[in-house]
Design an enzyme around this catalytic site. Structure first.
Site, PDB file in Angstrom:
ATOM      1  N   GLY A 180       3.067  -7.104  -2.164  1.00 20.58           N
ATOM      2  CA  GLY A 180       3.060  -7.368  -3.615  1.00 20.58           C
ATOM      3  C   GLY A 180       2.597  -6.149  -4.387  1.00 20.58           C
ATOM      4  O   GLY A 180       1.746  -6.236  -5.271  1.00 20.58           O
ATOM      5  N   VAL A 236       2.556 -11.799   7.234  1.00 21.44           N
ATOM      6  CA  VAL A 236       3.755 -12.149   7.988  1.00 21.44           C
ATOM      7  C   VAL A 236       3.468 -11.744   9.427  1.00 21.44           C
ATOM      8  O   VAL A 236       3.396 -10.564   9.754  1.00 21.44           O
ATOM      9  CB  VAL A 236       4.995 -11.409   7.448  1.00 21.44           C
ATOM     10  CG1 VAL A 236       6.228 -11.783   8.249  1.00 21.44           C
ATOM     11  CG2 VAL A 236       5.195 -11.734   5.978  1.00 21.44           C
ATOM     12  N   GLY A 270       4.257  -0.059   1.565  1.00 22.85           N
ATOM     13  CA  GLY A 270       3.743   1.290   1.351  1.00 22.85           C
ATOM     14  C   GLY A 270       4.669   2.349   1.943  1.00 22.85           C
ATOM     15  O   GLY A 270       5.688   2.025   2.558  1.00 22.85           O
ATOM     16  N   ASP A 311       4.395  13.766  -2.742  1.00 22.69           N
ATOM     17  CA  ASP A 311       3.963  12.670  -1.866  1.00 22.69           C
ATOM     18  C   ASP A 311       3.340  13.176  -0.569  1.00 22.69           C
ATOM     19  O   ASP A 311       2.437  12.545  -0.026  1.00 22.69           O
ATOM     20  CB  ASP A 311       5.162  11.767  -1.511  1.00 22.69           C
ATOM     21  CG  ASP A 311       5.566  10.858  -2.654  1.00 22.69           C
ATOM     22  OD1 ASP A 311       5.008  11.012  -3.752  1.00 22.69           O
ATOM     23  OD2 ASP A 311       6.442   9.999  -2.455  1.00 22.69           O
ATOM     24  N   HIS A 443       3.153   0.291 -38.553  1.00 22.27           N
ATOM     25  CA  HIS A 443       3.203  -1.167 -38.548  1.00 22.27           C
ATOM     26  C   HIS A 443       4.623  -1.632 -38.775  1.00 22.27           C
ATOM     27  O   HIS A 443       5.306  -1.074 -39.624  1.00 22.27           O
ATOM     28  CB  HIS A 443       2.302  -1.724 -39.661  1.00 22.27           C
ATOM     29  CG  HIS A 443       2.353  -3.218 -39.737  1.00 22.27           C
ATOM     30  ND1 HIS A 443       1.760  -4.023 -38.800  1.00 22.27           N
ATOM     31  CD2 HIS A 443       2.955  -4.043 -40.632  1.00 22.27           C
ATOM     32  CE1 HIS A 443       1.975  -5.292 -39.117  1.00 22.27           C
ATOM     33  NE2 HIS A 443       2.698  -5.332 -40.222  1.00 22.27           N
TER      34      HIS A 443
HETATM   35  P1  FAD Z   1      10.716  13.211  -2.560  1.00 23.10           P
HETATM   36  O1  FAD Z   1      11.252  12.755  -3.852  1.00 23.10           O
HETATM   37  O2  FAD Z   1      10.570  12.230  -1.459  1.00 23.10           O
HETATM   38  O3  FAD Z   1      11.666  14.385  -2.101  1.00 23.10           O
HETATM   39  C1  FAD Z   1      11.550  14.978  -0.868  1.00 23.10           C
HETATM   40  C2  FAD Z   1      12.864  15.591  -0.517  1.00 23.10           C
HETATM   41  O4  FAD Z   1      12.693  16.361   0.653  1.00 23.10           O
HETATM   42  C3  FAD Z   1      13.959  14.588  -0.197  1.00 23.10           C
HETATM   43  O5  FAD Z   1      15.072  14.821  -1.019  1.00 23.10           O
HETATM   44  C4  FAD Z   1      14.285  14.798   1.259  1.00 23.10           C
HETATM   45  O6  FAD Z   1      15.665  14.677   1.519  1.00 23.10           O
HETATM   46  C5  FAD Z   1      13.839  16.229   1.444  1.00 23.10           C
HETATM   47  N1  FAD Z   1      13.446  16.531   2.814  1.00 23.10           N
HETATM   48  C6  FAD Z   1      12.585  15.861   3.617  1.00 23.10           C
HETATM   49  N2  FAD Z   1      12.452  16.479   4.791  1.00 23.10           N
HETATM   50  C7  FAD Z   1      13.246  17.574   4.735  1.00 23.10           C
HETATM   51  C8  FAD Z   1      13.523  18.609   5.630  1.00 23.10           C
HETATM   52  N3  FAD Z   1      12.967  18.662   6.838  1.00 23.10           N
HETATM   53  N4  FAD Z   1      14.398  19.561   5.249  1.00 23.10           N
HETATM   54  C9  FAD Z   1      14.985  19.521   4.024  1.00 23.10           C
HETATM   55  N5  FAD Z   1      14.730  18.571   3.132  1.00 23.10           N
HETATM   56  C10 FAD Z   1      13.880  17.620   3.476  1.00 23.10           C
HETATM   57  N6  FAD Z   1       7.626   7.194  -8.859  1.00 23.10           N
HETATM   58  C11 FAD Z   1       7.438   7.208 -10.188  1.00 23.10           C
HETATM   59  O7  FAD Z   1       6.709   8.074 -10.683  1.00 23.10           O
HETATM   60  N7  FAD Z   1       8.059   6.307 -11.010  1.00 23.10           N
HETATM   61  C12 FAD Z   1       8.863   5.338 -10.519  1.00 23.10           C
HETATM   62  O8  FAD Z   1       9.397   4.541 -11.279  1.00 23.10           O
HETATM   63  C13 FAD Z   1       9.073   5.279  -9.122  1.00 23.10           C
HETATM   64  N8  FAD Z   1       9.879   4.361  -8.587  1.00 23.10           N
HETATM   65  C14 FAD Z   1      10.105   4.355  -7.239  1.00 23.10           C
HETATM   66  C15 FAD Z   1      10.950   3.384  -6.716  1.00 23.10           C
HETATM   67  C16 FAD Z   1      11.193   3.354  -5.358  1.00 23.10           C
HETATM   68  C17 FAD Z   1      12.125   2.297  -4.787  1.00 23.10           C
HETATM   69  C18 FAD Z   1      10.611   4.334  -4.509  1.00 23.10           C
HETATM   70  C19 FAD Z   1      10.913   4.336  -3.040  1.00 23.10           C
HETATM   71  C20 FAD Z   1       9.773   5.287  -5.023  1.00 23.10           C
HETATM   72  C21 FAD Z   1       9.495   5.312  -6.390  1.00 23.10           C
HETATM   73  N9  FAD Z   1       8.647   6.249  -6.960  1.00 23.10           N
HETATM   74  C22 FAD Z   1       8.433   6.255  -8.308  1.00 23.10           C
HETATM   75  C23 FAD Z   1       7.963   7.267  -6.143  1.00 23.10           C
HETATM   76  C24 FAD Z   1       8.704   8.607  -6.243  1.00 23.10           C
HETATM   77  O9  FAD Z   1      10.033   8.446  -5.830  1.00 23.10           O
HETATM   78  C25 FAD Z   1       8.006   9.656  -5.394  1.00 23.10           C
HETATM   79  O10 FAD Z   1       6.637   9.716  -5.724  1.00 23.10           O
HETATM   80  C26 FAD Z   1       8.612  11.026  -5.642  1.00 23.10           C
HETATM   81  O11 FAD Z   1       9.983  11.022  -5.348  1.00 23.10           O
HETATM   82  C27 FAD Z   1       7.905  12.092  -4.807  1.00 23.10           C
HETATM   83  O12 FAD Z   1       8.494  13.319  -5.022  1.00 23.10           O
HETATM   84  P2  FAD Z   1       8.447  14.464  -3.913  1.00 23.10           P
HETATM   85  O13 FAD Z   1       9.115  15.636  -4.525  1.00 23.10           O
HETATM   86  O14 FAD Z   1       7.085  14.604  -3.389  1.00 23.10           O
HETATM   87  O15 FAD Z   1       9.307  13.904  -2.690  1.00 23.10           O
HETATM   88  P1  NAD Z   2       2.291  -0.242  -2.540  1.00 26.55           P
HETATM   89  O1  NAD Z   2       1.200   0.484  -1.903  1.00 26.55           O
HETATM   90  O2  NAD Z   2       2.463  -0.168  -4.002  1.00 26.55           O
HETATM   91  O3  NAD Z   2       2.202  -1.786  -2.186  1.00 26.55           O
HETATM   92  C1  NAD Z   2       2.185  -2.245  -0.878  1.00 26.55           C
HETATM   93  C2  NAD Z   2       1.584  -3.644  -0.882  1.00 26.55           C
HETATM   94  O4  NAD Z   2       1.832  -4.217   0.374  1.00 26.55           O
HETATM   95  C3  NAD Z   2       0.076  -3.641  -1.106  1.00 26.55           C
HETATM   96  O5  NAD Z   2      -0.235  -4.578  -2.094  1.00 26.55           O
HETATM   97  C4  NAD Z   2      -0.483  -4.030   0.260  1.00 26.55           C
HETATM   98  O6  NAD Z   2      -1.683  -4.753   0.180  1.00 26.55           O
HETATM   99  C5  NAD Z   2       0.646  -4.880   0.803  1.00 26.55           C
HETATM  100  N1  NAD Z   2       0.742  -4.945   2.254  1.00 26.55           N
HETATM  101  C6  NAD Z   2       0.556  -3.959   3.145  1.00 26.55           C
HETATM  102  N2  NAD Z   2       0.806  -4.405   4.396  1.00 26.55           N
HETATM  103  C7  NAD Z   2       1.174  -5.704   4.273  1.00 26.55           C
HETATM  104  C8  NAD Z   2       1.575  -6.696   5.188  1.00 26.55           C
HETATM  105  N3  NAD Z   2       1.674  -6.443   6.490  1.00 26.55           N
HETATM  106  N4  NAD Z   2       1.876  -7.912   4.710  1.00 26.55           N
HETATM  107  C9  NAD Z   2       1.799  -8.191   3.390  1.00 26.55           C
HETATM  108  N5  NAD Z   2       1.430  -7.285   2.473  1.00 26.55           N
HETATM  109  C10 NAD Z   2       1.137  -6.053   2.909  1.00 26.55           C
HETATM  110  O7  NAD Z   2       3.610   0.246  -1.766  1.00 26.55           O
HETATM  111  P2  NAD Z   2       5.149   0.063  -2.097  1.00 26.55           P
HETATM  112  O8  NAD Z   2       5.364  -1.070  -3.024  1.00 26.55           O
HETATM  113  O9  NAD Z   2       5.847   0.083  -0.801  1.00 26.55           O
HETATM  114  O10 NAD Z   2       5.483   1.400  -2.875  1.00 26.55           O
HETATM  115  C11 NAD Z   2       5.213   2.654  -2.252  1.00 26.55           C
HETATM  116  C12 NAD Z   2       4.798   3.669  -3.272  1.00 26.55           C
HETATM  117  O11 NAD Z   2       5.934   4.133  -3.992  1.00 26.55           O
HETATM  118  C13 NAD Z   2       3.855   3.137  -4.344  1.00 26.55           C
HETATM  119  O12 NAD Z   2       2.519   3.132  -3.922  1.00 26.55           O
HETATM  120  C14 NAD Z   2       4.081   4.107  -5.445  1.00 26.55           C
HETATM  121  O13 NAD Z   2       3.306   5.246  -5.207  1.00 26.55           O
HETATM  122  C15 NAD Z   2       5.553   4.435  -5.312  1.00 26.55           C
HETATM  123  N6  NAD Z   2       6.352   3.621  -6.265  1.00 26.55           N
HETATM  124  C16 NAD Z   2       6.105   3.763  -7.598  1.00 26.55           C
HETATM  125  C17 NAD Z   2       6.815   3.009  -8.501  1.00 26.55           C
HETATM  126  C18 NAD Z   2       6.536   3.188  -9.957  1.00 26.55           C
HETATM  127  O14 NAD Z   2       5.910   4.182 -10.317  1.00 26.55           O
HETATM  128  N7  NAD Z   2       6.990   2.290 -10.824  1.00 26.55           N
HETATM  129  C19 NAD Z   2       7.772   2.106  -8.078  1.00 26.55           C
HETATM  130  C20 NAD Z   2       7.986   1.983  -6.726  1.00 26.55           C
HETATM  131  C21 NAD Z   2       7.273   2.743  -5.818  1.00 26.55           C
END
Ligand code: FAD
Ligand code: NAD
Length: 473
Positions: A180, A236, A270, A311, A443
């Site tokens: 969640g 789960v 996560g 990340d 407003h």
């Molecule tokens: P990444 O975006 O993960 O980019 C890493 C890149 O490295 C990738 O393109 C990958 O292909 C490349 N790579 C990896 N290994 C290699 C290698 N060996 N050689 C060459 N290339 C490689 N964050 C927000 O702030 N707002 C959001 O709304 C949000 N929504 C999200 C929704 C989802 C479903 C998910 C999964 C994540 C979301 N996030 C959000 C988190 C966000 O996507 C990440 O925090 C962000 O992309 C991190 O950026 P980064 O540059 O560190 O890495």
């Molecule tokens: P999250 O850390 O946000 O949430 C994971 C949740 O899963 C937690 O509440 C945790 O307690 C729960 N959990 C862990 N193990 C579990 C288990 N075995 N059974 C049930 N619950 C369990 O992780 P996420 O939702 O996978 O997202 C990953 C990361 O990607 C986020 O932490 C965030 O940094 C990034 N993200 C950001 C956005 C945004 O900025 N809007 C959107 C999506 C993802």
């Protein structure tokens, strides 16, 4: 011997951390090679993260907004959903954005190399195919990947991670969401709006464990109406494939085991840093026990010519934090005395209502016994919220009681994410609650709730009853 190409700065990974760093370094005059496994820059965020999920959340919000419009006398009937077109919307957005980034890379003369890269020593990355790049400096920005506990490791497309869920292959009748957190709630919201009966299972006793409980409450109340079930303090224990679906065994808070069947399961528990297979040992770069690359305030690793951002360099795993770190590293490479000292990182959960916060939370203040003054303004008193028929929101400011400085802001409500801008500027500029209170807010807007929360500190909020001094009453 494989061909070796000399480069001044090699950036490994082209997400919002890596591409931003590569582009800005090129603007500073560096010769930059950007190595990226995907065809174009963009990373998780553009390809399978922020952008596709927000496009789907936009579609979902249209559906729920139209449904809610019945409350103010407008009915459209049941939506007709063309799932291919819904998916096509985000794919088009991603295509445009990643093409634009390719153009921006070319324009800056960044050498974009498509392929998986690995360190072979502390000055060389080999890209699949055999080309080697010998670098003076390097930025590691390989991001993160979904965590998948072994219990969910079944070879079936019915068990999805966020990438699988974004593909929207169908709208399952019953979807189990494990976790969640951000992804569980955002994607759960999407599937529920599209018609799935969504069950969210969260192992802790509350949704979004990092956020303040009073802000989670209005979101949870709305989600409980949209979702079939939200099960807290539940695990789960097992999943097994059955004909036509997945049988999940839950461990309930009272220790019972309950079985339920679903057509699909989204595992959103996560993400883990993508540091395992990139040859960090060959480069001599150290990681911590969770796999994050160890960095200092300049995002330098233990190897002083190698940096790490985004990340892979630690929490929070958010796109804007990755980009910000990229900016810092480029300044450091350009010889400036920059360090990462952001006072606040904005966080937005893009459900409806949105939950947004930055800086200190009330929960963190309690945990660390830090005295704070908490100012709240319920949206039930906001004219704008009433016109929008969205009075469930709440705006909260965390203030240092001595200096009156704004330490944190949390908002739950429709469009809360866009409201963080003013809060972020306030925190970064050491504004006091009085600064916000003495700033005129247009407003009727929802930002007035931030103004009125601050005004509450000085008895200047016209829409809240002043607290009476009982002794004088
Ligand atoms: P990444 O975006 O993960 O980019 C890493 C890149 O490295 C990738 O393109 C990958 O292909 C490349 N790579 C990896 N290994 C290699 C290698 N060996 N050689 C060459 N290339 C490689 N964050 C927000 O702030 N707002 C959001 O709304 C949000 N929504 C999200 C929704 C989802 C479903 C998910 C999964 C994540 C979301 N996030 C959000 C988190 C966000 O996507 C990440 O925090 C962000 O992309 C991190 O950026 P980064 O540059 O560190 O890495
Ligand atoms: P999250 O850390 O946000 O949430 C994971 C949740 O899963 C937690 O509440 C945790 O307690 C729960 N959990 C862990 N193990 C579990 C288990 N075995 N059974 C049930 N619950 C369990 O992780 P996420 O939702 O996978 O997202 C990953 C990361 O990607 C986020 O932490 C965030 O940094 C990034 N993200 C950001 C956005 C945004 O900025 N809007 C959107 C999506 C993802």
């Amino acid at each position: 011997m494989p061909e070796t190409i000399e480069t001044q700065l090699l950036v490994l990974g082209g997400g919002p951390g890596g591409y931003a760093a590569a582009f800005l370094a090129a603007d500073h005059g560096f010769r930059v090679t950007l190595v990226e496994a995907r065809e174009r820059p963009g990373g998780t965020c553009l390809y399978v993260g922020c952008i596709p999920s927000k496009a789907l959340l936009h579609a979902a919000k249209l559906i729920t907004d139209v449904r809610d419009a019945e409350r103010i006398g407008i009915s459209y009937g049941a939506p007709k959903i063309d799932i291919d077109a819904v998916r096509g919307h985000w794919q088009k957005v991603v295509d445009t954005l990643t093409k634009n980034l390719t153009g921006l890379a070319k324009g800056r003369k960044v050498d974009f190399v498509h392929g998986l890269g690995k360190f072979v020593n502390d000055h060389t990355v080999e890209v699949e195919g055999g080309k080697r790049y010998h670098f003076e400096k390097c930025i590691i920005a390989t991001g993160s990947v979904p965590a998948k506990p072994p219990a969910f490791d079944l070879p079936t497309p019915r068990i999805m991670d966020s990438t699988g869920a974004l593909k929207l292959e169908d709208v399952p009748a019953r979807l189990l969401v494990v976790g969640g957190g951000y992804i569980g709630l955002e994607m759960g919201y999407v599937y529920a709006a599209l018609g799935s009966k969504v069950t969210v299972v969260e192992m802790t006793d509350g949704l979004l464990p990092g956020a303040d409980r009073d802000l989670v409450k209005p979101l949870e109340e709305r989600l409980r109406k949209l979702f079939a079930e939200i099960l807290l303090s539940t695990k789960v224990a097992k999943v097994a494939e059955i004909p036509g679906g997945i049988r999940a065994t839950f461990e309930t808070p009272d220790g019972k085991q309950v079985e339920k069947d679903f057509e699909r399961v989204l595992v959103a528990v996560g993400r883990r840093p993508n540091s395992r297979d990139i040859g960090l040992d060959k480069a001599g770069v150290l990681v911590d026990e969770r796999g994050f690359v160890k960095v200092d305030a300049q995002r330098k690793t233990n190897m002083p010519h190698i940096f790490a951002i985004g990340d892979i360099a630690g929490e929070p795993m958010l796109a804007h934090k990755a980009t910000y770190e990229g900016k810092i590293v480029v300044e450091v490479l350009a010889g400036e005395p920059s360090v990462y000292d952001a006072r606040a990182v904005p966080a937005v959960v893009f459900t409806d209502p949105e939950l947004a916060w930055c800086g200190l939370t009330e929960g963190e203040a309690k945990k660390t016994n830090r005295p704070v003054k908490v100012l709240t303004f319920p949206w039930a008193y906001s004219g704008r919220a009433m016109t929008l028929d969205r009075t469930e929101g709440r705006t909260k400011i965390i203030v240092d009681p001595e200096t009156e400085r704004v330490l944190g802001v949390g908002i739950v409500g429709a469009g809360a994410g866009e409201m963080l801008g003013e809060a972020m500027i306030a925190i970064e500029m050491s504004a006091t609650a009085r600064d916000i209170a003495m700033t005129m807010h247009a407003h009727p807007t929802l930002l007035e709730t931030l103004g009125e929360a601050a005004e509450g500190m000085y008895g200047l909020s016209p829409h809240q009853q002043p607290k009476r001094d009982k002794a004088k009453a």
